[in-house]
Design a protein around this motif. Sequence first.
Motif, PDB file in Angstrom:
ATOM      1  N   MET A   1     -10.813  14.630 -60.857  1.00 33.37           N
ATOM      2  CA  MET A   1      -9.509  14.062 -60.595  1.00 33.37           C
ATOM      3  C   MET A   1      -8.433  15.095 -60.940  1.00 33.37           C
ATOM      4  O   MET A   1      -8.551  15.841 -61.888  1.00 33.37           O
ATOM      5  CB  MET A   1      -9.334  12.796 -61.415  1.00 33.37           C
ATOM      6  N   ALA A   2      -7.356  15.100 -60.170  1.00 32.42           N
ATOM      7  CA  ALA A   2      -6.263  16.042 -60.375  1.00 32.42           C
ATOM      8  C   ALA A   2      -5.565  15.746 -61.694  1.00 32.42           C
ATOM      9  O   ALA A   2      -5.628  14.639 -62.211  1.00 32.42           O
ATOM     10  CB  ALA A   2      -5.277  15.930 -59.226  1.00 32.42           C
ATOM     11  N   PRO A   3      -4.875  16.759 -62.249  1.00 28.60           N
ATOM     12  CA  PRO A   3      -4.105  16.494 -63.465  1.00 28.60           C
ATOM     13  C   PRO A   3      -3.062  15.425 -63.194  1.00 28.60           C
ATOM     14  O   PRO A   3      -2.609  15.258 -62.063  1.00 28.60           O
ATOM     15  CB  PRO A   3      -3.450  17.836 -63.791  1.00 28.60           C
ATOM     16  N   PRO A   4      -2.661  14.696 -64.217  1.00 25.03           N
ATOM     17  CA  PRO A   4      -1.714  13.603 -63.984  1.00 25.03           C
ATOM     18  C   PRO A   4      -0.353  14.128 -63.531  1.00 25.03           C
ATOM     19  O   PRO A   4       0.079  15.196 -63.939  1.00 25.03           O
ATOM     20  CB  PRO A   4      -1.618  12.922 -65.346  1.00 25.03           C
ATOM     21  N   PHE A   5       0.288  13.365 -62.684  1.00 24.01           N
ATOM     22  CA  PHE A   5       1.643  13.697 -62.268  1.00 24.01           C
ATOM     23  C   PHE A   5       2.607  13.234 -63.354  1.00 24.01           C
ATOM     24  O   PHE A   5       2.304  12.321 -64.115  1.00 24.01           O
ATOM     25  CB  PHE A   5       1.964  13.016 -60.936  1.00 24.01           C
ATOM     26  N   PRO A   6       3.780  13.853 -63.437  1.00 26.61           N
ATOM     27  CA  PRO A   6       4.739  13.439 -64.469  1.00 26.61           C
ATOM     28  C   PRO A   6       5.227  12.016 -64.232  1.00 26.61           C
ATOM     29  O   PRO A   6       5.370  11.586 -63.094  1.00 26.61           O
ATOM     30  CB  PRO A   6       5.880  14.443 -64.318  1.00 26.61           C
ATOM     31  N   GLU A   7       5.462  11.317 -65.320  1.00 23.46           N
ATOM     32  CA  GLU A   7       5.968   9.953 -65.217  1.00 23.46           C
ATOM     33  C   GLU A   7       7.469   9.893 -65.459  1.00 23.46           C
ATOM     34  O   GLU A   7       8.060   8.824 -65.424  1.00 23.46           O
ATOM     35  CB  GLU A   7       5.222   9.045 -66.192  1.00 23.46           C
ATOM     36  N   ASN A   8       8.084  11.049 -65.716  1.00 18.44           N
ATOM     37  CA  ASN A   8       9.529  11.127 -65.924  1.00 18.44           C
ATOM     38  C   ASN A   8      10.062  12.359 -65.211  1.00 18.44           C
ATOM     39  O   ASN A   8       9.336  13.334 -64.996  1.00 18.44           O
ATOM     40  CB  ASN A   8       9.853  11.207 -67.413  1.00 18.44           C
ATOM     41  N   ASN A   9      11.354  12.337 -64.876  1.00 23.68           N
ATOM     42  CA  ASN A   9      11.979  13.483 -64.235  1.00 23.68           C
ATOM     43  C   ASN A   9      11.821  14.732 -65.097  1.00 23.68           C
ATOM     44  O   ASN A   9      11.947  14.663 -66.313  1.00 23.68           O
ATOM     45  CB  ASN A   9      13.477  13.227 -64.034  1.00 23.68           C
TER      46      ASN A   9
ATOM     47  N   GLU B   1      23.113  12.637 -52.684  1.00 25.97           N
ATOM     48  CA  GLU B   1      23.165  14.051 -52.316  1.00 25.97           C
ATOM     49  C   GLU B   1      21.852  14.813 -52.534  1.00 25.97           C
ATOM     50  O   GLU B   1      21.425  15.555 -51.651  1.00 25.97           O
ATOM     51  CB  GLU B   1      24.340  14.731 -53.032  1.00 25.97           C
ATOM     52  N   PRO B   2      21.158  14.663 -53.661  1.00 22.14           N
ATOM     53  CA  PRO B   2      19.920  15.424 -53.832  1.00 22.14           C
ATOM     54  C   PRO B   2      18.826  15.092 -52.810  1.00 22.14           C
ATOM     55  O   PRO B   2      17.973  15.923 -52.515  1.00 22.14           O
ATOM     56  CB  PRO B   2      19.447  15.054 -55.238  1.00 22.14           C
ATOM     57  N   PHE B   3      18.850  13.881 -52.255  1.00 17.72           N
ATOM     58  CA  PHE B   3      17.826  13.451 -51.310  1.00 17.72           C
ATOM     59  C   PHE B   3      18.115  13.883 -49.873  1.00 17.72           C
ATOM     60  O   PHE B   3      17.219  13.862 -49.024  1.00 17.72           O
ATOM     61  CB  PHE B   3      17.671  11.928 -51.341  1.00 17.72           C
ATOM     62  N   VAL B   4      19.351  14.253 -49.587  1.00 21.95           N
ATOM     63  CA  VAL B   4      19.751  14.587 -48.221  1.00 21.95           C
ATOM     64  C   VAL B   4      19.014  15.834 -47.741  1.00 21.95           C
ATOM     65  O   VAL B   4      18.934  16.836 -48.452  1.00 21.95           O
ATOM     66  CB  VAL B   4      21.279  14.791 -48.136  1.00 21.95           C
ATOM     67  N   GLY B   5      18.453  15.751 -46.536  1.00 25.83           N
ATOM     68  CA  GLY B   5      17.771  16.894 -45.943  1.00 25.83           C
ATOM     69  C   GLY B   5      16.549  16.470 -45.168  1.00 25.83           C
ATOM     70  O   GLY B   5      16.361  15.297 -44.842  1.00 25.83           O
ATOM     71  N   THR B   6      15.715  17.455 -44.871  1.00 23.48           N
ATOM     72  CA  THR B   6      14.459  17.196 -44.173  1.00 23.48           C
ATOM     73  C   THR B   6      13.306  17.459 -45.137  1.00 23.48           C
ATOM     74  O   THR B   6      13.368  18.379 -45.960  1.00 23.48           O
ATOM     75  CB  THR B   6      14.322  18.080 -42.916  1.00 23.48           C
ATOM     76  N   TRP B   7      12.254  16.657 -45.002  1.00 24.11           N
ATOM     77  CA  TRP B   7      11.183  16.641 -45.995  1.00 24.11           C
ATOM     78  C   TRP B   7       9.810  16.540 -45.339  1.00 24.11           C
ATOM     79  O   TRP B   7       9.628  15.786 -44.382  1.00 24.11           O
ATOM     80  CB  TRP B   7      11.350  15.428 -46.918  1.00 24.11           C
ATOM     81  N   SER B   8       8.834  17.258 -45.902  1.00 24.20           N
ATOM     82  CA  SER B   8       7.440  16.978 -45.586  1.00 24.20           C
ATOM     83  C   SER B   8       7.003  15.864 -46.524  1.00 24.20           C
ATOM     84  O   SER B   8       7.597  15.658 -47.583  1.00 24.20           O
ATOM     85  CB  SER B   8       6.564  18.223 -45.764  1.00 24.20           C
ATOM     86  N   LEU B   9       5.963  15.135 -46.127  1.00 22.84           N
ATOM     87  CA  LEU B   9       5.515  13.980 -46.902  1.00 22.84           C
ATOM     88  C   LEU B   9       3.993  13.928 -46.900  1.00 22.84           C
ATOM     89  O   LEU B   9       3.366  13.890 -45.838  1.00 22.84           O
ATOM     90  CB  LEU B   9       6.090  12.696 -46.301  1.00 22.84           C
ATOM     91  N   VAL B  10       3.419  13.924 -48.109  1.00 24.96           N
ATOM     92  CA  VAL B  10       1.966  13.922 -48.277  1.00 24.96           C
ATOM     93  C   VAL B  10       1.578  12.892 -49.336  1.00 24.96           C
ATOM     94  O   VAL B  10       2.256  12.748 -50.347  1.00 24.96           O
ATOM     95  CB  VAL B  10       1.470  15.325 -48.719  1.00 24.96           C
ATOM     96  N   LEU B  11       0.483  12.186 -49.070  1.00 24.85           N
ATOM     97  CA  LEU B  11      -0.143  11.319 -50.062  1.00 24.85           C
ATOM     98  C   LEU B  11      -1.391  12.040 -50.551  1.00 24.85           C
ATOM     99  O   LEU B  11      -2.318  12.267 -49.764  1.00 24.85           O
ATOM    100  CB  LEU B  11      -0.515   9.961 -49.453  1.00 24.85           C
ATOM    101  N   PRO B  12      -1.433  12.440 -51.830  1.00 22.39           N
ATOM    102  CA  PRO B  12      -2.617  13.141 -52.335  1.00 22.39           C
ATOM    103  C   PRO B  12      -3.865  12.272 -52.243  1.00 22.39           C
ATOM    104  O   PRO B  12      -3.799  11.048 -52.380  1.00 22.39           O
ATOM    105  CB  PRO B  12      -2.280  13.422 -53.800  1.00 22.39           C
ATOM    106  N   ALA B  13      -4.981  12.931 -52.025  1.00 17.79           N
ATOM    107  CA  ALA B  13      -6.268  12.232 -51.954  1.00 17.79           C
ATOM    108  C   ALA B  13      -6.564  11.558 -53.284  1.00 17.79           C
ATOM    109  O   ALA B  13      -6.190  12.052 -54.348  1.00 17.79           O
ATOM    110  CB  ALA B  13      -7.374  13.213 -51.609  1.00 17.79           C
ATOM    111  N   GLY B  14      -7.245  10.436 -53.222  1.00 18.48           N
ATOM    112  CA  GLY B  14      -7.617   9.704 -54.426  1.00 18.48           C
ATOM    113  C   GLY B  14      -8.837  10.274 -55.125  1.00 18.48           C
ATOM    114  O   GLY B  14      -9.031  10.058 -56.305  1.00 18.48           O
TER     115      GLY B  14
ATOM    116  N   PRO C   1     -11.734  13.902 -55.175  1.00 20.31           N
ATOM    117  CA  PRO C   1     -11.886  15.308 -54.774  1.00 20.31           C
ATOM    118  C   PRO C   1     -12.566  15.489 -53.415  1.00 20.31           C
ATOM    119  O   PRO C   1     -12.332  16.483 -52.733  1.00 20.31           O
ATOM    120  CB  PRO C   1     -12.742  15.920 -55.887  1.00 20.31           C
ATOM    121  N   ASP C   2     -13.397  14.540 -53.000  1.00 19.66           N
ATOM    122  CA  ASP C   2     -14.104  14.678 -51.729  1.00 19.66           C
ATOM    123  C   ASP C   2     -13.298  14.134 -50.546  1.00 19.66           C
ATOM    124  O   ASP C   2     -13.783  14.106 -49.423  1.00 19.66           O
ATOM    125  CB  ASP C   2     -15.473  14.002 -51.795  1.00 19.66           C
ATOM    126  N   GLU C   3     -12.065  13.707 -50.796  1.00 22.95           N
ATOM    127  CA  GLU C   3     -11.197  13.207 -49.733  1.00 22.95           C
ATOM    128  C   GLU C   3     -10.097  14.220 -49.445  1.00 22.95           C
ATOM    129  O   GLU C   3      -9.737  15.023 -50.300  1.00 22.95           O
ATOM    130  CB  GLU C   3     -10.540  11.886 -50.157  1.00 22.95           C
TER     131      GLU C   3
END
Length: 125
Positions: free
Chosen positions: A1-9, A19-32, A34-36
Amino acid sequence: MAPPFPENNITSIADGQAEPFVGTWSLVLPAGRPDEADTVYATCDRPVRIEAADERHIFYIGPDGAGDEAATELVSRDGRTWWEPIAGGPHYFAIWTAPDRFHLYDTDVATPLEWAQPLVYTRCR
């Protein structure tokens, strides 16, 4: 399993601001597991667009133009930015992991697996 993602900014981006959200973005859902493979929802060739309606509201436009009317209020709460859709629907919160990257979680995230699978947005250049 991947290291944990941060739970706080981990950046100094102000919560509840469009303003910080404005723009264009790629979007990915990490696999649940390792074999996915990760699930890619948007790329910089076909990005998600986020536009400001005002300083506390955004419009979210998917890669195919879907969501043109998806107005969302941004609320600063608990050291995060909460996304509260104006017309109803799922609520989320964002955690900034870098100035050009944030994770979006469903508001009822609770388990380590759910924390390990945020929607990962990376700003396109």
